[in-house]
Design a protein around this motif. Structure first.
Motif, PDB file in Angstrom:
ATOM      1  N   TYR A   1       4.995   3.776   2.998  1.00  0.00           N
ATOM      2  CA  TYR A   1       4.603   2.527   2.341  1.00  0.00           C
ATOM      3  C   TYR A   1       4.341   1.429   3.370  1.00  0.00           C
ATOM      4  CZ  TYR A   1       7.280   5.194  -1.077  1.00  0.00           C
ATOM      5  OH  TYR A   1       7.785   6.213  -1.850  1.00  0.00           O
TER       6      TYR A   1
ATOM      7  N   THR B   1       0.858  -1.185   0.000  1.00  0.00           N
ATOM      8  CA  THR B   1       0.000   0.000   0.000  1.00  0.00           C
ATOM      9  C   THR B   1       0.890   1.230   0.000  1.00  0.00           C
ATOM     10  OG1 THR B   1      -1.797  -1.114   1.185  1.00  0.00           O
ATOM     11  CG2 THR B   1      -1.764   1.289   1.248  1.00  0.00           C
ATOM     12  N   ILE B   2       0.628   2.132  -0.930  1.00  0.00           N
ATOM     13  CA  ILE B   2       1.348   3.396  -1.000  1.00  0.00           C
ATOM     14  C   ILE B   2       0.454   4.464  -0.378  1.00  0.00           C
ATOM     15  CG2 ILE B   2       2.399   5.113  -2.523  1.00  0.00           C
ATOM     16  CD1 ILE B   2       2.654   2.828  -4.628  1.00  0.00           C
TER      17      ILE B   2
ATOM     18  N   VAL C   1       8.150  -0.719  -7.061  1.00  0.00           N
ATOM     19  CA  VAL C   1       6.693  -0.872  -7.180  1.00  0.00           C
ATOM     20  C   VAL C   1       6.333  -1.468  -8.535  1.00  0.00           C
ATOM     21  CG1 VAL C   1       4.518   0.395  -7.359  1.00  0.00           C
ATOM     22  CG2 VAL C   1       6.127   0.957  -5.536  1.00  0.00           C
TER      23      VAL C   1
ATOM     24  N   ALA D   1      -3.534   2.202  -3.054  1.00  0.00           N
ATOM     25  CA  ALA D   1      -3.228   3.540  -2.545  1.00  0.00           C
ATOM     26  C   ALA D   1      -4.209   3.888  -1.436  1.00  0.00           C
ATOM     27  CB  ALA D   1      -3.299   4.575  -3.669  1.00  0.00           C
TER      28      ALA D   1
ATOM     29  N   GLY E   1      -0.869   7.829  -0.345  1.00  0.00           N
ATOM     30  CA  GLY E   1      -0.924   8.832  -1.398  1.00  0.00           C
ATOM     31  C   GLY E   1      -1.622  10.103  -0.963  1.00  0.00           C
TER      32      GLY E   1
ATOM     33  N   SER F   1       2.747  10.046  -4.457  1.00  0.00           N
ATOM     34  CA  SER F   1       3.235   9.266  -3.318  1.00  0.00           C
ATOM     35  C   SER F   1       3.766  10.202  -2.246  1.00  0.00           C
ATOM     36  CB  SER F   1       4.349   8.313  -3.770  1.00  0.00           C
ATOM     37  OG  SER F   1       5.009   7.752  -2.647  1.00  0.00           O
TER      38      SER F   1
ATOM     39  N   MET G   1      12.171   3.417  -5.248  1.00  0.00           N
ATOM     40  CA  MET G   1      10.861   2.873  -4.909  1.00  0.00           C
ATOM     41  C   MET G   1       9.953   2.740  -6.131  1.00  0.00           C
ATOM     42  SD  MET G   1       9.373   1.535  -2.290  1.00  0.00           S
ATOM     43  CE  MET G   1      10.258   2.159  -0.852  1.00  0.00           C
ATOM     44  N   ASN G   2      10.038   3.692  -7.061  1.00  0.00           N
ATOM     45  CA  ASN G   2       9.169   3.591  -8.241  1.00  0.00           C
ATOM     46  C   ASN G   2       9.473   2.334  -9.048  1.00  0.00           C
ATOM     47  OD1 ASN G   2      11.635   5.147  -8.801  1.00  0.00           O
ATOM     48  ND2 ASN G   2      10.888   5.243 -10.885  1.00  0.00           N
TER      49      ASN G   2
END
Length: 230
Positions: A174, A134-135, A195, A207, A137, A170, A191-192
């Motif tokens: 996380y 889970t990000i 993911v 999110a 956001g 973001s 991180m991108n």
């Protein structure tokens, strides 16, 4: 199932220079008489984590001193992990791969982000939706400086003056299932990319949105935080 916390405090904070030439960004003071890193730690406390790991590299000795002082308040809950090189915002999580079980939850906080996050609600959301990651956001609006033409070929169908574009960004927080840390190999990865790797491997990423978020990444952002208060 156990909960582990991680505070990322390794970066050089180059966008916040010259301030970060003398102090690492996670140790910048914020309104309320605290350090930025404390904001991250205190978001984790309601989860009753087994351990909170503070990952450091740049000016590590200052972070270590801060962790020692904070442990007087947090009953030794924090542990500093020194990495001899920068591994990216996800790569630094590699060391946890041998410490957590597949169903454990790892909550990762950037040590330079100020956010109003109810982490208990966020973790409950993560579990109820059966997500692998889970990000946290934030829904942000960006107003363009220009008029925008809506066209079909060469024909103009409408003119929209300085529209606002709404995007989910973001916040640098996380929630990750322990099993996903096995995807890391000790190399550099942000991180991108991590993911996107999880998604390509079939992982479920969601999110969870919050209402307030401040990134003190630049001098202007940092000064704005002080002008607004928290």
């Amino acid at each position: 199932m156990a909960v582990f916390g991680v505070v990322l405090a390794a970066g050089k904070g180059e966008r916040l220079r010259p301030l970060t030439l003398y102090v690492p960004k996670p140790l910048m003071p914020i309104p309320g008489g605290r350090l930025a890193m404390q904001d991250a730690v205190e978001r984790l406390l309601p989860l009753k984590p087994v351990r909170i790991y503070v990952i450091t590299h740049y000016m590590a000795e200052l972070i270590l001193d801060a962790v020692k002082r904070m442990n007087l308040t947090y009953n030794g809950l924090l542990e500093a992990i020194i990495h001899d090189k920068l591994l990216g915002t996800a790569g630094h999580l590699y060391f946890l791969g041998n410490l957590v079980k597949d169903d454990d939850i790892v909550v990762v906080e950037n040590g330079d982000v100020i956010a109003d996050v109810n982490m208990v609600d966020a973790v409950n959301f993560h579990m109820e939706k059966n997500l692998d990651m889970t990000i946290i956001g934030y829904r942000a609006g960006f107003q363009l400086r220009y008029g925008v033409l809506e066209t079909e070929g060469y024909e103009v169908k409408a003119w929209v003056e300085k529209p606002t574009i709404n995007l989910t960004i973001s916040t640098g927080n996380y929630i990750i299932k322990g099993k996903l840390l096995r995807l890391l190999n000790g190399g550099f990865i942000d991180m991108n990319d991590y993911v996107n790797l999880i998604i390509r491997r079939g992982g479920r990423v969601g999110a969870y949105l919050v209402n307030k978020f401040v990134d003190i990444g630049t001098v202007d952002d940092y000064l704005k935080l002080w002008c607004q208060g928290k």
